[in-house]
Scaffold this motif. Structure first.
Motif: not given
Length: 423
Positions: A165-170, A293-294, A298-299
């Motif tokens: 799962a994504p942790k950052t907006w990038d 939420v990213p 990091n989150t």
């Protein structure tokens, strides 16, 4: 016995009978602790249909306090106008009134709400109360939680070969590009872009999550933070990672792209924790996981809440009784009952934790963890001009979305209006 004496004897007998009946009646009331007499104390409650407590709960409150509650269910859109009109005449539209988080600054400035005295312990027990505070004043107590949490479609990610799962907006951006390239979905990311309130709140929570700051201490927009978010939204839009229909559809329609399987990732209302697995609403049952939420590296360390609350009208003639109801309505016991009856997400962390432990809420993922990260993005509380500010922001976002302006121009447009309002 003459007529006068017979009449006197009859009256005496009636009097003795009355004393006997009253005496017996009084004895029964004392032993049972109840009477059939209607409560002498009564308050009125103005609230949307979704917040109306059941008759059983209201009867329970009356038995506990001796206060009868007369409920007027009013459409959410109409409540603010009713409060304003009544206040202009120095009257209370109701003793207890619905208070949306976005109305707090306006209601406080107009002095329409009576401050509520509660303990520091209670304040800490419900993070979303911050939206109802101006300085140290508590102006309403939250009863319905709605904070932003992230969701991703685990099956889509697997199909695209994305393991985590994504942790950052990038990562959200890179994943969206891969999902599109591999034709898993046409528009992997969803966020509101239309000229309505949901686009304003989207800019706020996205900036808050990415940059940790939205407004300066003087209530003006932080240029570096907000412009960076606008550029991110514009990039997602221009690269075709967002459905073009989001420019004109409602915020709820943009969120429903997750439940229809058209989007793979979004940040949205907590209600979608349940919606994604509701067979009547969702085509992706069992596929979506709620995650933190990213953030930037990091989150995110905070999230944005949009709760509903109840407060006491400044013009109420029954303030003590109204305060008693507001605190009862916000109590742990009643919050749990409101979830059972109305599916209202509790604002007290302890109640949310209990519901999750009891498996009354399923597929919760990071729901509890995220709830503890609720903070207010407004350094001085929600401003009194929020509605005017919101319009300036969502109009500028929508113009950018339909290619009528650049991110820089969109920022300048909203910034100019916010500075004017903040003066």
């Amino acid at each position: 016995m003459n007529r006068k004496k017979r009449l006197l004897a009859l009256l005496t007998a009636i009097g003795l009978l009355s004393v006997t009946v009253v005496g017996c009646s009084g004895s029964n009331e004392e032993s049972s602790g109840k009477t059939d007499k209607k409560s002498d104390k009564e308050i009125t409650l103005m609230i949307p249909e979704w917040g109306v407590p059941s008759e059983e709960l209201l009867e329970e409150f009356e038995e506990e306090t001796g206060i009868n509650v007369d409920v007027e269910a009013v459409a959410w859109d109409d409540i603010r106008d009713k409060v304003s009109i009544a206040a202009a005449g120095g009257k209370a539209p109701a003793d207890v009134i619905e208070v949306d988080w976005s109305w707090v600054g306006e209601f406080d400035s107009a002095d329409w709400l009576e401050p509520i005295e509660i303990s520091e312990e209670d304040i800490e027990a419900m993070p979303s109360i911050q939206s109802f505070m101006v300085g140290d004043k508590v102006l309403a107590l939250p009863y319905a939680n709605d904070y932003r949490i992230a969701y991703y479609n685990t099956e889509h990610y697997k199909e695209a070969g994305i393991e985590n799962a994504p942790k950052t907006w990038d990562e959200v951006y890179q994943n969206a590009k891969l999902l599109k390239e591999k034709k898993v979905v046409d528009y992997p990311f969803s966020i509101p872009l239309s000229a309505e309130e949901s686009s304003t709140t989207a800019l706020i929570w996205l900036t808050f999550a990415r940059e940790g700051k939205v407004f300066n201490d003087d209530n003006t927009l932080n240029k570096d933070a907000v412009l960076s978010t606008l550029e991110y939204m514009d990039k997602m839009n221009k690269e075709g990672l967002l459905d073009p229909s989001n420019r004109t559809s409602s915020g709820m329609d943009s969120y429903r792209k997750l439940t229809s399987g058209e989007a793979s990732f979004m940040v949205g209302p907590t209600s979608f924790v349940g919606r994604v697995n509701d067979e009547e609403e969702s085509d992706v049952v069992g596929e979506v996981s709620p995650i933190l939420v990213p953030g930037k590296d990091n989150t995110a360390k905070q999230t944005f809440a949009l709760p509903e609350g109840v407060g006491v009208s400044k013009y109420s003639e029954n303030k003590d009784e109204a305060m008693e109801f507001v605190k009862w309505y916000n109590s742990e016991k009643i919050q749990e009952s409101l979830y059972d009856e109305l599916n209202v997400i509790p604002t007290r962390t302890s109640v949310l934790e209990k519901l999750i432990e009891d498996e009354k809420i399923e597929n919760t993922g990071a729901m509890l963890e995220e709830s503890k990260l609720i903070k207010s993005p407004f350094p001085n509380g929600v401003p009194k001009y929020y509605s005017e500010m919101s319009k300036a922001i969502f109009d500028a976002i929508n113009k950018m979305a339909i290619d009528q302006s650049s991110p820089e121009e969109a920022f300048n447009e909203m910034d100019s209006k916010v500075k004017e309002l903040a003066k």
